[in-house]
Motif scaffolding. Structure first.
Motif, mmCIF file in Angstrom:
data_model
loop_
_atom_site.group_PDB
_atom_site.id
_atom_site.type_symbol
_atom_site.label_atom_id
_atom_site.label_comp_id
_atom_site.label_asym_id
_atom_site.label_seq_id
_atom_site.Cartn_x
_atom_site.Cartn_y
_atom_site.Cartn_z
ATOM 1 N N GLY A 1 0.842 -1.151 0.057
ATOM 2 C CA GLY A 1 -0.006 0.141 0.049
ATOM 3 C C GLY A 1 0.692 1.302 0.063
ATOM 4 O O GLY A 1 0.144 2.495 0.230
ATOM 5 N N ILE A 2 2.143 1.189 0.016
ATOM 6 C CA ILE A 2 3.014 2.376 -0.128
ATOM 7 C C ILE A 2 3.744 2.402 -1.374
ATOM 8 O O ILE A 2 4.282 1.367 -1.840
ATOM 9 C CB ILE A 2 4.192 2.367 1.236
ATOM 10 C CG1 ILE A 2 3.063 2.352 2.466
ATOM 11 C CG2 ILE A 2 4.708 3.631 1.089
ATOM 12 C CD1 ILE A 2 3.834 2.291 3.556
ATOM 13 N N ASP A 3 3.787 3.482 -2.186
ATOM 14 C CA ASP A 3 4.541 3.512 -3.428
ATOM 15 C C ASP A 3 5.970 3.886 -3.334
ATOM 16 O O ASP A 3 6.389 4.705 -2.332
ATOM 17 C CB ASP A 3 3.992 4.728 -4.397
ATOM 18 C CG ASP A 3 2.477 4.333 -4.633
ATOM 19 O OD1 ASP A 3 2.015 3.096 -4.804
ATOM 20 O OD2 ASP A 3 1.583 5.374 -4.745
ATOM 21 N N GLY A 4 6.740 2.972 -3.692
ATOM 22 C CA GLY A 4 8.137 3.124 -3.741
ATOM 23 C C GLY A 4 9.086 4.133 -4.773
ATOM 24 O O GLY A 4 8.117 4.700 -5.470
ATOM 25 N N HIS A 5 10.035 4.297 -4.792
ATOM 26 C CA HIS A 5 10.799 5.215 -5.604
ATOM 27 C C HIS A 5 11.552 4.569 -6.396
ATOM 28 O O HIS A 5 12.299 3.557 -6.173
ATOM 29 C CB HIS A 5 11.511 6.178 -4.709
ATOM 30 C CG HIS A 5 10.898 7.165 -3.816
ATOM 31 N ND1 HIS A 5 10.749 8.457 -4.155
ATOM 32 C CD2 HIS A 5 10.275 7.071 -2.836
ATOM 33 C CE1 HIS A 5 9.867 9.244 -3.353
ATOM 34 N NE2 HIS A 5 9.751 8.210 -2.565
ATOM 35 N N ALA B 1 13.055 11.592 -6.838
ATOM 36 C CA ALA B 1 12.358 12.451 -5.607
ATOM 37 C C ALA B 1 10.725 11.897 -5.422
ATOM 38 O O ALA B 1 10.389 11.740 -4.387
ATOM 39 C CB ALA B 1 12.736 13.756 -5.430
ATOM 40 N N THR B 2 10.371 11.631 -6.615
ATOM 41 C CA THR B 2 8.954 11.552 -6.450
ATOM 42 C C THR B 2 8.447 10.005 -6.968
ATOM 43 O O THR B 2 8.994 9.269 -7.423
ATOM 44 C CB THR B 2 8.306 12.104 -7.676
ATOM 45 O OG1 THR B 2 8.411 13.806 -7.678
ATOM 46 C CG2 THR B 2 6.638 11.886 -7.620
ATOM 47 N N PRO B 3 7.763 9.658 -5.656
ATOM 48 C CA PRO B 3 7.124 7.905 -5.666
ATOM 49 C C PRO B 3 6.678 7.803 -7.110
ATOM 50 O O PRO B 3 5.918 8.417 -7.761
ATOM 51 C CB PRO B 3 6.574 7.824 -4.626
ATOM 52 C CG PRO B 3 5.948 9.197 -4.169
ATOM 53 C CD PRO B 3 6.992 10.209 -4.612
ATOM 54 N N THR B 4 6.764 6.441 -7.640
ATOM 55 C CA THR B 4 6.310 5.957 -8.616
ATOM 56 C C THR B 4 5.020 5.164 -8.337
ATOM 57 O O THR B 4 5.087 4.071 -7.677
ATOM 58 C CB THR B 4 7.023 5.030 -9.659
ATOM 59 O OG1 THR B 4 8.177 5.679 -9.918
ATOM 60 C CG2 THR B 4 6.317 4.359 -10.616
ATOM 61 N N VAL B 5 3.966 5.644 -8.879
ATOM 62 C CA VAL B 5 2.499 4.915 -8.380
ATOM 63 C C VAL B 5 2.588 3.475 -8.804
ATOM 64 O O VAL B 5 2.611 3.024 -9.817
ATOM 65 C CB VAL B 5 1.065 5.559 -9.266
ATOM 66 C CG1 VAL B 5 0.021 4.776 -8.889
ATOM 67 C CG2 VAL B 5 1.141 7.205 -8.724
#
Length: 476
Positions: free
Chosen positions: A158-162, A167-171
């Protein structure tokens, strides 16, 4: 033909049969068979199928104890064990089934066993939420803290990683971390290091941890091993031992000399008394196997003594975390009743490594409700395949893409007030631990003239891997 000649031929026939059974004579050679393999066999009745038999065969020529044990163990089972299996099948199938399963001998009244076959992979975060930031974080997962090893790679749902360097996570990108340590006081927690968290300026190979809410699922993926590493597993991650007690069951069968010799209007003799006593003992064992609770208790009256009792199925299921599935009668009998039944089967079979065949021992309320659900012929995921005989008991066989459920009306459920409850058992994870095998002893009592026999058994049921079993309950 002269009577003496007939006797000689008869003795020759018996001698040839005996020598062939023990491999002395090769019947293939004797009768010109091309294979030259001995044809020793024995017909044995198959439980639950009238008139059926099976051939005992295997490597080697002749009927041996090894072959019988490997291919037809019921041929060498205990006489009283066979008698118990034959008695009262309509009301006591679970113990009957367990008599067909492998038995293990235990020398004490208290024993331990491991209740899982594979280590669980899923835990849920408890306690307070974990804030974002830092190269290390501490995560609380409650009692399942023990399923993780140091160096485990974990997936946090349930958590988007990078992506590396972004710097912005990938959905939708899975968020992974490494277990780098454990704490035990004051609260057991996992110390984790993110693999693909927020990039840290000036540190190419390290990232900061992301926020983890309470109630987040965490899964073991694998253990990260260095090349040529001399690795020793963290023993704290091994399955935890479960303790169980043995329980003693006994019945006495007696008949006086006067009763033996007198003429009876109703022929109620030793055989009938033996059957009744064994049946009653079997029902006692069945009730304890379902509803007993483990304890070592000091009894106060009528005499002071210590007694052992074991955990039955319900206690083991609830203590071990077996799923408890609740459905309402109104939902099952409504237009979407079939969909509710599919959902029930999904919860029974999915999410554990149990067998794809389960046995439902149900009260009359459950059977009545299930029998009224209308199944669609066009839905291939669920099929009612009619009656199926197994272990001498007739089940209703329900097949689905999730697994096969064998449904049986069990009178003990109604007797003990559970007509709207069903116990779903995975027999591949059921076992019977024996301390005192079922046996019968003649008792010599000087002041009692007649036959007096005591039948005793000390055993405990074990339902390993609790998640492969389930409890089903109906509500209004």
């Amino acid at each position: 033909m002269d009577k003496r000649i007939r006797w000689i031929f008869g003795l020759l026939f018996v001698a040839v049969a005996v020598l062939g059974a023990f491999g002395v004579i090769d019947f293939g050679t004797l009768f010109g068979a091309s294979t030259g393999v001995g044809m020793a066999f024995a017909a044995v009745a198959t439980p639950g199928i009238d008139g059926a038999g099976k051939h005992l065969s295997g490597e080697g020529n002749g009927l041996s104890l090894e072959n019988a044990n490997a291919f037809s163990p019921e041929m060498i089972s205990h006489e009283y064990d066979r008698q118990v299996v034959m008695m009262g099948l309509g009301g006591v199938p679970v113990n009957t089934f367990m008599r067909h399963l492998p038995h293990k001998r235990v020398s004490s009244m208290d024993f331990g066993y491991f209740s899982v076959d594979l280590r669980q992979v899923k835990a849920v975060t408890t306690g307070t939420a974990v804030a974002a930031g830092g190269e290390q974080q501490q995560v609380e997962v409650g009692a399942l803290h023990s399923i993780f090893d140091i160096n485990d790679q974990i997936y946090i749902e349930g958590i988007d990683g990078h992506k590396k360097g972004e710097a912005t996570p990938t959905v939708g990108l899975p968020y992974n971390a490494i277990v780098i340590g454990k704490t035990t006081t004051p609260t057991p927690k996992l110390i984790i290091q993110p693999i693909n968290g927020t990039p840290i300026t000036g540190k190419e190979n390290n990232t900061e941890g992301l926020a983890i809410p309470t109630g987040t699922n965490i899964y073991r993926i694998t253990n990260l091993i260095d090349e040529a590493q001399n690795y020793n597993t963290d023993t704290s991650a091994y399955p935890q031992e479960t303790r169980q007690f043995m329980q003693i069951f006994m019945t006495t069968i007696s008949e006086t000399e006067l009763s033996q010799s007198e003429k009876k209007e109703i022929n109620w003799g030793k055989v009938q008394m033996n059957q009744l006593a064994m049946h009653e003992m079997m029902r006692d064992e069945e009730a304890a196997t379902f509803f007993g609770v483990k304890s070592y208790t000091k009894q106060l009256l009528p005499k002071t003594r210590m007694v052992y009792t074991f955990d039955g199925f319900e206690a083991q299921a609830l203590k071990g975390g077996s799923p408890v599935i609740t459905k309402s009668k109104s939902a099952l009998l409504a237009n979407n009743g079939e969909a509710e039944l599919v959902d029930l089967l999904e919860k029974v079979f999915v999410g554990n490594s149990g067998n794809n065949a389960r046995y439902m021992f149900a009260g009359s309320g459950v059977i009545s409700t299930l029998s009224k659900i209308k199944l669609s012929d066009k839905r291939p995921v669920l099929r009612n395949e009619g009656n199926y005989a197994q272990f001498g008991v007739t089940f209703t066989k329900m097949s689905s893409n999730f697994g096969t459920l064998y449904i049986y009306l069990h009178p003990t459920m109604d007797v003990y007030g559970r007509k709207d409850t069903a116990f779903i058992v995975d027999l591949s994870y059921a076992d019977k631990m024996i301390r005192e095998p079922l046996r019968a002893d003649n008792i010599d009592v000087s002041e009692y003239r007649g036959d007096k026999k005591r039948v005793i058994e000390t055993f405990a049921p074990v339902f390993k891997y609790p998640k492969s079993h389930a409890i089903f309950k109906l509500t209004a």
